[in-house]
Enzyme design. Sequence first.
Site, PDB file in Angstrom:
ATOM      1  N   GLY A   1      -1.939  -4.218   0.914  1.00 24.55           N
ATOM      2  CA  GLY A   1      -2.044  -5.417   1.737  1.00 24.55           C
ATOM      3  C   GLY A   1      -1.119  -6.539   1.321  1.00 24.55           C
ATOM      4  O   GLY A   1      -1.101  -7.593   1.971  1.00 24.55           O
TER       5      GLY A   1
ATOM      6  N   ASN B   1       3.948  -5.665   5.631  1.00 23.83           N
ATOM      7  CA  ASN B   1       2.787  -6.426   6.102  1.00 23.83           C
ATOM      8  C   ASN B   1       3.195  -7.738   6.765  1.00 23.83           C
ATOM      9  O   ASN B   1       2.518  -8.206   7.687  1.00 23.83           O
ATOM     10  CB  ASN B   1       1.823  -6.676   4.941  1.00 23.83           C
ATOM     11  CG  ASN B   1       1.123  -5.400   4.504  1.00 23.83           C
ATOM     12  OD1 ASN B   1       0.556  -4.683   5.321  1.00 23.83           O
ATOM     13  ND2 ASN B   1       1.173  -5.086   3.217  1.00 23.83           N
TER      14      ASN B   1
ATOM     15  N   HIS C   1       0.072   5.228   6.707  1.00 23.39           N
ATOM     16  CA  HIS C   1       0.170   5.572   5.289  1.00 23.39           C
ATOM     17  C   HIS C   1       0.390   7.070   5.106  1.00 23.39           C
ATOM     18  O   HIS C   1      -0.350   7.876   5.665  1.00 23.39           O
ATOM     19  CB  HIS C   1      -1.095   5.136   4.550  1.00 23.39           C
ATOM     20  CG  HIS C   1      -1.312   3.662   4.590  1.00 23.39           C
ATOM     21  ND1 HIS C   1      -2.129   3.053   5.531  1.00 23.39           N
ATOM     22  CD2 HIS C   1      -0.795   2.662   3.835  1.00 23.39           C
ATOM     23  CE1 HIS C   1      -2.123   1.738   5.327  1.00 23.39           C
ATOM     24  NE2 HIS C   1      -1.318   1.486   4.308  1.00 23.39           N
TER      25      HIS C   1
ATOM     26  N   SER D   1       0.803  -1.216   0.000  1.00 30.81           N
ATOM     27  CA  SER D   1       0.000   0.000   0.000  1.00 30.81           C
ATOM     28  C   SER D   1       0.839   1.272   0.000  1.00 30.81           C
ATOM     29  O   SER D   1       0.384   2.325  -0.454  1.00 30.81           O
ATOM     30  CB  SER D   1      -0.937   0.006   1.210  1.00 30.81           C
ATOM     31  OG  SER D   1      -0.201  -0.149   2.421  1.00 30.81           O
TER      32      SER D   1
ATOM     33  N   ASP E   1      -4.458   6.786  10.200  1.00 37.42           N
ATOM     34  CA  ASP E   1      -4.038   5.464  10.657  1.00 37.42           C
ATOM     35  C   ASP E   1      -2.590   5.436  11.131  1.00 37.42           C
ATOM     36  O   ASP E   1      -2.121   4.431  11.676  1.00 37.42           O
ATOM     37  CB  ASP E   1      -4.256   4.407   9.564  1.00 37.42           C
ATOM     38  CG  ASP E   1      -3.452   4.669   8.294  1.00 37.42           C
ATOM     39  OD1 ASP E   1      -2.549   5.526   8.294  1.00 37.42           O
ATOM     40  OD2 ASP E   1      -3.722   3.985   7.288  1.00 37.42           O
TER      41      ASP E   1
END
Length: 203
Positions: free
Chosen positions: A61, A90, A174, A24, A171
Amino acid sequence: MLALLLALPAHASATRTVLVMGDSLSAAYNLAPEQGWVALLARKLAAERPGWRVVNASVSGETTAGGASRIGTELARHSPAVVVIELGANDGLRGLPLEQTRANLERMIRAAGEAGAKVLLIGMRLPPNYGPQYTRGFERNYVELAEAHGAALLPFLLEPIALDRDAFQPDNLHPVAEAQPRLLEHVWPALEPLLDTDSRTSP
């Protein structure tokens, strides 16, 4: 016929590709696609490096296992001269085994090298709550793989913005659109030499 071929512009039959295999952070998560650092890279190459193009095969992801399973198809489809591998975050956030992450990244590096592409490996770092042994091993994977396979290395994609809370979306994972040019500025010095030489990674 030879004279006609020699008269053609060099870039007419020599378009080369930078293939980005990321997660991402490279897929412009929650942003317009044109705002991400990879899209900004494509515009920079179009302006400054005629004959180069960028293919962004990043998937939000994505784990290293996903990248390893896809890279053969992407290499066959795009025949890149340079492959940028930005994966592993991830895996780390899920606490996956370091050996598994390393094996997947190595598979990708080898596949790119065997296809004649140079590799830029972009690393990540994890929060300290994952423990010193895991976090140090996670970072060491990137360094040791780059050394073992002759790949270029950028140790930490988010280094220029890591301590700037305003550079991240709510979040806190990002980057926002305004931070994307800073990421490109950080990546460019590691990537640019791969556009100028004919050296290849070692499979």
